[in-house]
Design a protein around this motif. Sequence first.
Motif, PDB file in Angstrom:
ATOM      1  N   MET A  44      29.090  73.386 -49.074  1.00  0.00           N
ATOM      2  CA  MET A  44      30.147  73.436 -48.102  1.00  0.00           C
ATOM      3  C   MET A  44      30.075  72.184 -47.139  1.00  0.00           C
ATOM      4  O   MET A  44      28.963  71.748 -46.744  1.00  0.00           O
ATOM      5  CB  MET A  44      30.267  74.389 -47.349  1.00  0.00           C
ATOM      6  N   ASN A  45      31.201  71.514 -46.993  1.00  0.00           N
ATOM      7  CA  ASN A  45      31.102  70.629 -45.670  1.00  0.00           C
ATOM      8  C   ASN A  45      32.307  70.978 -44.816  1.00  0.00           C
ATOM      9  O   ASN A  45      32.277  72.178 -44.294  1.00  0.00           O
ATOM     10  CB  ASN A  45      31.077  68.968 -46.204  1.00  0.00           C
ATOM     11  N   ASP A  46      33.323  70.013 -44.245  1.00  0.00           N
ATOM     12  CA  ASP A  46      34.068  70.188 -43.131  1.00  0.00           C
ATOM     13  C   ASP A  46      34.854  71.762 -43.043  1.00  0.00           C
ATOM     14  O   ASP A  46      35.358  72.243 -44.103  1.00  0.00           O
ATOM     15  CB  ASP A  46      35.177  69.211 -43.080  1.00  0.00           C
ATOM     16  N   PRO A  47      34.855  72.236 -41.825  1.00  0.00           N
ATOM     17  CA  PRO A  47      35.717  73.306 -41.603  1.00  0.00           C
ATOM     18  C   PRO A  47      37.255  72.939 -41.586  1.00  0.00           C
ATOM     19  O   PRO A  47      37.518  71.766 -41.342  1.00  0.00           O
ATOM     20  CB  PRO A  47      35.200  73.719 -40.346  1.00  0.00           C
ATOM     21  N   TYR A  61      37.313  75.657 -45.860  1.00  0.00           N
ATOM     22  CA  TYR A  61      36.270  74.935 -45.666  1.00  0.00           C
ATOM     23  C   TYR A  61      36.008  74.125 -46.934  1.00  0.00           C
ATOM     24  O   TYR A  61      36.430  74.667 -47.862  1.00  0.00           O
ATOM     25  CB  TYR A  61      34.879  75.211 -45.197  1.00  0.00           C
ATOM     26  N   GLN A  62      35.718  72.702 -46.805  1.00  0.00           N
ATOM     27  CA  GLN A  62      35.577  71.948 -48.121  1.00  0.00           C
ATOM     28  C   GLN A  62      34.311  72.553 -48.642  1.00  0.00           C
ATOM     29  O   GLN A  62      33.249  72.849 -48.287  1.00  0.00           O
ATOM     30  CB  GLN A  62      35.067  70.486 -47.609  1.00  0.00           C
ATOM     31  N   TYR A  63      34.740  72.647 -49.998  1.00  0.00           N
ATOM     32  CA  TYR A  63      33.622  73.642 -50.963  1.00  0.00           C
ATOM     33  C   TYR A  63      33.687  73.035 -52.359  1.00  0.00           C
ATOM     34  O   TYR A  63      34.737  72.949 -52.944  1.00  0.00           O
ATOM     35  CB  TYR A  63      34.383  75.144 -50.793  1.00  0.00           C
ATOM     36  N   GLU A  69      25.612  70.187 -54.509  1.00  0.00           N
ATOM     37  CA  GLU A  69      25.996  68.924 -53.829  1.00  0.00           C
ATOM     38  C   GLU A  69      27.516  68.600 -53.737  1.00  0.00           C
ATOM     39  O   GLU A  69      28.163  69.366 -54.380  1.00  0.00           O
ATOM     40  CB  GLU A  69      25.322  67.931 -54.890  1.00  0.00           C
ATOM     41  N   TRP A  70      27.853  67.689 -52.932  1.00  0.00           N
ATOM     42  CA  TRP A  70      29.232  67.428 -52.856  1.00  0.00           C
ATOM     43  C   TRP A  70      30.000  67.295 -54.143  1.00  0.00           C
ATOM     44  O   TRP A  70      29.145  66.531 -55.199  1.00  0.00           O
ATOM     45  CB  TRP A  70      29.619  66.225 -52.065  1.00  0.00           C
ATOM     46  N   GLY A  71      31.001  67.673 -54.459  1.00  0.00           N
ATOM     47  CA  GLY A  71      31.712  67.378 -55.967  1.00  0.00           C
ATOM     48  C   GLY A  71      33.293  67.653 -55.489  1.00  0.00           C
ATOM     49  O   GLY A  71      33.898  67.645 -54.697  1.00  0.00           O
ATOM     50  N   ILE A 101      41.197  68.570 -53.126  1.00  0.00           N
ATOM     51  CA  ILE A 101      41.812  69.058 -52.059  1.00  0.00           C
ATOM     52  C   ILE A 101      40.766  68.607 -50.529  1.00  0.00           C
ATOM     53  O   ILE A 101      39.736  69.250 -50.670  1.00  0.00           O
ATOM     54  CB  ILE A 101      41.981  70.609 -51.829  1.00  0.00           C
ATOM     55  N   PHE A 102      41.145  67.521 -50.054  1.00  0.00           N
ATOM     56  CA  PHE A 102      40.292  67.201 -48.751  1.00  0.00           C
ATOM     57  C   PHE A 102      40.589  67.930 -47.624  1.00  0.00           C
ATOM     58  O   PHE A 102      41.580  68.821 -47.361  1.00  0.00           O
ATOM     59  CB  PHE A 102      40.558  65.643 -48.523  1.00  0.00           C
ATOM     60  N   SER A 103      40.012  67.510 -46.459  1.00  0.00           N
ATOM     61  CA  SER A 103      40.054  67.985 -45.082  1.00  0.00           C
ATOM     62  C   SER A 103      41.522  68.236 -44.770  1.00  0.00           C
ATOM     63  O   SER A 103      42.378  67.362 -44.993  1.00  0.00           O
ATOM     64  CB  SER A 103      39.297  67.545 -44.185  1.00  0.00           C
ATOM     65  N   GLY A 104      42.090  69.323 -43.770  1.00  0.00           N
ATOM     66  CA  GLY A 104      43.268  69.292 -43.134  1.00  0.00           C
ATOM     67  C   GLY A 104      43.406  70.268 -42.376  1.00  0.00           C
ATOM     68  O   GLY A 104      42.251  70.923 -41.971  1.00  0.00           O
ATOM     69  N   PHE A 175      42.819  57.363 -45.349  1.00  0.00           N
ATOM     70  CA  PHE A 175      44.187  57.933 -45.009  1.00  0.00           C
ATOM     71  C   PHE A 175      44.087  59.327 -45.064  1.00  0.00           C
ATOM     72  O   PHE A 175      44.647  60.046 -46.080  1.00  0.00           O
ATOM     73  CB  PHE A 175      45.363  57.191 -45.715  1.00  0.00           C
ATOM     74  N   ARG A 176      43.526  60.263 -44.206  1.00  0.00           N
ATOM     75  CA  ARG A 176      43.257  61.497 -44.561  1.00  0.00           C
ATOM     76  C   ARG A 176      43.143  62.253 -43.201  1.00  0.00           C
ATOM     77  O   ARG A 176      43.138  62.048 -42.069  1.00  0.00           O
ATOM     78  CB  ARG A 176      42.057  61.768 -45.235  1.00  0.00           C
ATOM     79  N   ASP A 177      42.751  63.822 -43.438  1.00  0.00           N
ATOM     80  CA  ASP A 177      42.441  64.803 -42.770  1.00  0.00           C
ATOM     81  C   ASP A 177      43.451  64.971 -41.616  1.00  0.00           C
ATOM     82  O   ASP A 177      43.315  65.137 -40.304  1.00  0.00           O
ATOM     83  CB  ASP A 177      41.296  64.458 -41.835  1.00  0.00           C
ATOM     84  N   PRO A 178      44.794  65.393 -42.119  1.00  0.00           N
ATOM     85  CA  PRO A 178      45.901  65.759 -41.095  1.00  0.00           C
ATOM     86  C   PRO A 178      45.667  66.837 -40.237  1.00  0.00           C
ATOM     87  O   PRO A 178      45.339  67.914 -40.832  1.00  0.00           O
ATOM     88  CB  PRO A 178      47.080  65.933 -42.160  1.00  0.00           C
ATOM     89  N   TRP A 227      36.485  56.470 -39.048  1.00  0.00           N
ATOM     90  CA  TRP A 227      37.172  57.406 -38.391  1.00  0.00           C
ATOM     91  C   TRP A 227      37.799  58.706 -39.438  1.00  0.00           C
ATOM     92  O   TRP A 227      38.440  58.418 -40.176  1.00  0.00           O
ATOM     93  CB  TRP A 227      38.296  57.087 -37.355  1.00  0.00           C
ATOM     94  N   GLU A 228      37.207  59.799 -38.954  1.00  0.00           N
ATOM     95  CA  GLU A 228      37.780  60.933 -39.810  1.00  0.00           C
ATOM     96  C   GLU A 228      38.041  62.116 -38.994  1.00  0.00           C
ATOM     97  O   GLU A 228      37.495  62.221 -37.819  1.00  0.00           O
ATOM     98  CB  GLU A 228      36.624  61.352 -40.788  1.00  0.00           C
ATOM     99  N   CYS A 229      38.760  63.393 -39.696  1.00  0.00           N
ATOM    100  CA  CYS A 229      38.874  64.481 -39.168  1.00  0.00           C
ATOM    101  C   CYS A 229      39.287  64.482 -37.474  1.00  0.00           C
ATOM    102  O   CYS A 229      38.411  65.028 -36.876  1.00  0.00           O
ATOM    103  CB  CYS A 229      37.973  65.388 -39.251  1.00  0.00           C
ATOM    104  N   ASN A 309      24.890  66.404 -41.593  1.00  0.00           N
ATOM    105  CA  ASN A 309      25.026  65.061 -41.267  1.00  0.00           C
ATOM    106  C   ASN A 309      24.923  64.336 -42.737  1.00  0.00           C
ATOM    107  O   ASN A 309      24.171  64.769 -43.619  1.00  0.00           O
ATOM    108  CB  ASN A 309      23.835  64.469 -40.364  1.00  0.00           C
ATOM    109  N   TRP A 310      25.947  63.377 -42.976  1.00  0.00           N
ATOM    110  CA  TRP A 310      26.225  62.825 -44.344  1.00  0.00           C
ATOM    111  C   TRP A 310      24.932  62.113 -44.502  1.00  0.00           C
ATOM    112  O   TRP A 310      24.705  61.953 -45.834  1.00  0.00           O
ATOM    113  CB  TRP A 310      27.455  62.073 -44.235  1.00  0.00           C
ATOM    114  N   LEU A 311      24.091  61.763 -43.603  1.00  0.00           N
ATOM    115  CA  LEU A 311      22.907  61.033 -43.777  1.00  0.00           C
ATOM    116  C   LEU A 311      22.119  61.844 -44.914  1.00  0.00           C
ATOM    117  O   LEU A 311      21.242  61.197 -45.821  1.00  0.00           O
ATOM    118  CB  LEU A 311      21.990  60.778 -42.478  1.00  0.00           C
TER     119      LEU A 311
END
Length: 509
Positions: A44-47, A61-63, A69-71, A101-104, A175-178, A227-229, A309-311
Amino acid sequence: MKKKIIGLLLLCMIIDHEVKGQTERLNTEKYRPQIHFSPEAHWMNDPNGMVYYNGKYHLFYQYFPGGNEWGPMHWAHATSIDLVHWERLPVALYPDNLGYIFSGSAVVDYHNTSGFGKDGKIPLVAIFTHHNVDGEQEKRKDFQNQSLAYSLDEGKSWTKYEGNPVLHNPGITDFRDPKVMWYEAGKKWIMTLATKDRVTFYSSTDLKNWSKESEFGEHTGAHGGVWECPDLFPLKLNGKTYWVLIVNINPGAPNGGSGGQYFIGDFNGKDFTPVNTQTRWIDYGADDYAGITWSNTGERKVFIGWMNNWLYANKVPTSTWRGATTLPRELKLQKVNNEILLASMPVKELEKIALKPVVKTNVAIKGDNDLMNGIKLHSPFKLEIKSDELKSFTISVENDHGDKLLVGYDEKKNSYFIDRSKSGMVSFDENFSKIHYAPRIARGKKMDISLFIDVASAELFTDEGLTVMTDVFFPYKPMDIIRFKAKNGSLLKEVKYTPLKSIWTGDKL
Ligand code: FRU
């Protein structure tokens, strides 16, 4: 016949026992957060899409259901009646021919402005980014576009809008995360969108047709990364309304990698005008990213972030799952030295999981003390300390394996810190073994801290939420000792240790 019924009953009991056993097993793996939401399995990542409706807090959430790992991104789903206990639900949105399906965000369309409502049913509308991988690989610039999906059964099932995407990319790679909110004064929806190195505001009366209003941030705030989210919402202080603009950024956070900055200002339906342009951060720790707030909660604003953290997010040493959320936090404004600041404190609902505390008053510290006099602690727990004088101190959260997480205040630097360099497993990524600092923003001499320790995370709230730090850590054994060190001595007015009950035990209240 009787024998058959008894046999059936026994079978049901065995199945029930098995299912419960399984649920318990799934929540007791090494490093499994006990007071934070985490997916049963996988990445999982972003709520996303947090919306409160009919007594339920929805958390999407991003899943990635196919691995740790991220996919290819989906929106997974969970709900809660109290922001503390969560019910994990089936995946809500799957990738399609328009992309991942990215964040929103999600809104309750009470007036059916979108026309998605049917037979008097109020639609929940999700506004998200479609991320087109083919377009990205072809090195096009317009591979991220904004789309809609709606639900007429309170989030259980979702239908994607056949007119997707509704907001086309004008040629901006990021251009994302509305994040969409209803702007009552102008009777229109406002979308705050992350557009590379700034945010762009759009408006709409039906969620389907969007017009650009303005941009903010090209020359303001931190710019060490994309800049994101973002999130935009009003918040009152002493009866006056201010507008808060949250902008997550990666990399470029104060302690490296991902983090969330905020601006306080005014919004008139078109432009956001900050009242102060100094960069401020919601959380100075390393592990609170992509945090935004729930919609439809009235004047109360509740924030939750991804505790990572994305690091190093793809490498953290958990087993069957990767990623968790932070504790949900209530946001409030505070005036300090004529500056309006955003403070965040854990939501009061967390009191539901508080067990009997140990309270000590007027604790005189000399040198290095075992705060709980040898009592073996139980994590998760909350430690609250109050004193009339703030002097340098270090709280050492330890185990008998020798792992130590140090949390404290450095008077010379006027900074709080978390040192996780000896906290256990740290070698999975070179960026992990660090000391993180956070400026003290409050002015007074009083000390007021709350520290939430879960099995693999620390959240420090100081000065009523003015300076906050969230860091994950991975001890070899559970932490069960707290030592308090103050070189020059200290008198603690009150020390309160509260063991917390796991949110996965099944008993909700
Ligand atoms: C932030 C982010 C978003 C994006 C999503 C993809 O962590 O990069 O900008 O929509 O994650 O999973």
